[in-house]
Scaffold this active site. Structure first.
Site, mmCIF file in Angstrom:
data_model
loop_
_atom_site.group_PDB
_atom_site.id
_atom_site.type_symbol
_atom_site.label_atom_id
_atom_site.label_comp_id
_atom_site.label_asym_id
_atom_site.label_seq_id
_atom_site.Cartn_x
_atom_site.Cartn_y
_atom_site.Cartn_z
ATOM 1 N N ASP A 49 0.566 -3.116 -0.643
ATOM 2 C CA ASP A 49 -0.170 -2.398 -1.803
ATOM 3 C C ASP A 49 0.498 -0.994 -1.944
ATOM 4 O O ASP A 49 0.735 -0.374 -0.672
ATOM 5 C CB ASP A 49 -1.500 -2.232 -1.563
ATOM 6 N N TYR A 54 2.087 7.103 -5.340
ATOM 7 C CA TYR A 54 2.690 7.031 -3.848
ATOM 8 C C TYR A 54 4.088 7.402 -3.595
ATOM 9 O O TYR A 54 4.438 7.980 -2.480
ATOM 10 C CB TYR A 54 2.349 5.773 -2.943
ATOM 11 N N LYS A 79 0.271 0.601 -9.049
ATOM 12 C CA LYS A 79 -0.762 0.890 -9.926
ATOM 13 C C LYS A 79 -0.177 1.764 -10.966
ATOM 14 O O LYS A 79 0.759 2.537 -10.652
ATOM 15 C CB LYS A 79 -1.857 1.587 -8.964
ATOM 16 N N HIS A 112 -5.329 2.839 -12.042
ATOM 17 C CA HIS A 112 -5.545 3.608 -10.576
ATOM 18 C C HIS A 112 -6.827 4.227 -10.829
ATOM 19 O O HIS A 112 -7.753 4.465 -9.677
ATOM 20 C CB HIS A 112 -4.369 4.502 -10.281
ATOM 21 N N LEU A 192 -11.105 1.691 6.896
ATOM 22 C CA LEU A 192 -11.251 2.208 8.409
ATOM 23 C C LEU A 192 -11.677 3.795 8.336
ATOM 24 O O LEU A 192 -11.813 4.438 9.356
ATOM 25 C CB LEU A 192 -10.222 2.050 9.213
ATOM 26 N N ILE A 230 -7.337 -3.419 2.697
ATOM 27 C CA ILE A 230 -5.921 -3.078 2.809
ATOM 28 C C ILE A 230 -5.817 -1.873 3.512
ATOM 29 O O ILE A 230 -5.476 -0.723 3.049
ATOM 30 C CB ILE A 230 -5.069 -2.840 1.500
ATOM 31 N N LYS A 232 -4.543 0.927 5.800
ATOM 32 C CA LYS A 232 -3.139 1.795 5.760
ATOM 33 C C LYS A 232 -2.614 2.244 7.105
ATOM 34 O O LYS A 232 -3.365 2.677 7.858
ATOM 35 C CB LYS A 232 -3.123 3.029 5.004
ATOM 36 N N SER A 233 -1.333 1.861 7.541
ATOM 37 C CA SER A 233 -1.033 2.603 8.808
ATOM 38 C C SER A 233 0.701 2.574 8.759
ATOM 39 O O SER A 233 1.063 1.682 8.029
ATOM 40 C CB SER A 233 -1.308 1.662 10.294
ATOM 41 N N VAL A 234 1.364 3.247 9.440
ATOM 42 C CA VAL A 234 2.644 3.422 9.561
ATOM 43 C C VAL A 234 3.181 3.187 10.943
ATOM 44 O O VAL A 234 4.424 3.152 11.220
ATOM 45 C CB VAL A 234 3.290 4.795 9.032
ATOM 46 N N ARG A 238 -0.605 -0.195 15.427
ATOM 47 C CA ARG A 238 -1.757 -0.128 14.719
ATOM 48 C C ARG A 238 -1.915 -1.219 13.540
ATOM 49 O O ARG A 238 -2.931 -2.024 13.341
ATOM 50 C CB ARG A 238 -1.999 1.243 13.974
ATOM 51 N N ASN A 242 -4.523 -4.228 13.437
ATOM 52 C CA ASN A 242 -5.134 -4.441 12.164
ATOM 53 C C ASN A 242 -5.073 -5.837 11.854
ATOM 54 O O ASN A 242 -6.049 -6.432 11.038
ATOM 55 C CB ASN A 242 -4.892 -3.781 11.242
#
Length: 276
Positions: A49, A54, A79, A112, A192, A230, A232-234, A238, A242
């Protein structure tokens, strides 16, 4: 409950959307986003996503191409930002998103935020994007029942998805009911609470009993109640955490605990005042 990373929901038109994906909100363009997307794809995740806002669509597309995973095996969402709402501007914005992604189509294109003054012209553009094949499915983000009612009055093709803030502290039961009645899938962003679920004692207790993390039991809860998430993590560890939610189940008592955690607390803006 039989769930796997390959589990999907079938949207109107027969489009299958994977139930668990990777969010990229605030993932920095370049190495950070590419690494996160590649990690998710390597782990078997097939749902990414992003959004024009972004600023990382180009990195998402680059990561997918470098991954070796076929384009038609990955569900990609982007979006339409508020500044581009309206008929011509929305279609132009989609073309720019596709160019940045390096793709001929997206699997899901979302409005959005709800904007009253542009609702009809924007949605006509979304329907035309669907008709042209540049989007396989269309939907909205951050729409509450009153916004959806206004949209459904003018829509020829109703939205397939509503991506909204949803987590243990913001469960939006009225919205859940409305979406179920109109066959619109609920997709949870910030599931989360941007890491804050770890500070909720009831969730930590469930996690400890199951030998899992608070994030894992929260995602499992969202999946077990039939929604899309969805997170999010980089961070590779993690992202792996998930997606590692398929070898355990919650009990009915666990679900009762989660149901009692709603406090209507928002992390993001209120859609009624942000843009509408």
């Amino acid at each position: 409950m039989a769930l796997s990373l390959a589990s999907t929901l079938v949207l109107p038109g027969g489009i299958e959307i994977p139930r668990l994906g990777l969010g990229t909100y605030r993932s920095a363009p370049g190495v950070e986003t590419e690494h996160a997307v590649r990690t998710a794809l390597d782990l078997g995740c097939r749902h990414i996503d992003t959004a024009a806002l972004y600023g990382n669509e180009e990195s998402v597309g680059a990561a997918l191409r470098k991954s070796g995973v076929a384009r038609d095996q990955v569900f990609v969402t982007t979006k339409l930002w508020n500044d581009d709402q309206g008929y011509d501007t929305a279609l132009d914005a989609l073309d720019r998103s596709l160019q940045r992604l390096g793709m001929d189509y997206v699997d899901l294109y979302l409005v959005h935020w709800p904007m009253c003054e542009h609702l009809e012209t924007t949605w006509r553009a979304m329907e035309d994007a669907l008709e042209s094949g540049r989007a396989r499915a269309i939907g909205v983000s951050n729409f509450l029942p009153q916004h959806l009612k206004a949209l459904l009055e003018i829509a020829v093709v109703p939205p397939a998805v509503d991506q909204v803030e949803f987590h243990p502290r913001l469960q939006q039961p009225d919205l859940q009911t409305f979406l179920a009645e109109h066959d619109i899938a609920l997709e949870a962003w910030a599931p989360l609470m941007r890491g804050r679920v770890a500070a909720i004692p009831e969730i930590s207790g469930i996690a400890e009993r199951l030998g899992r993390t608070p994030a894992q039991v929260t995602l499992r809860w969202i999946l077990e109640i039939g929604l899309i998430a969805i997170p999010k993590s980089v961070h590779a560890e993690r992202i792996a955490e998930n997606v590692g939610v398929y070898d355990f189940e919650l009990t009915e008592a666990d679900h009762e605990v989660f149901a009692g955690l709603d406090t209507t607390e928002r992390i993001g803006p209120d859609p009624n005042v942000y843009a509408w």
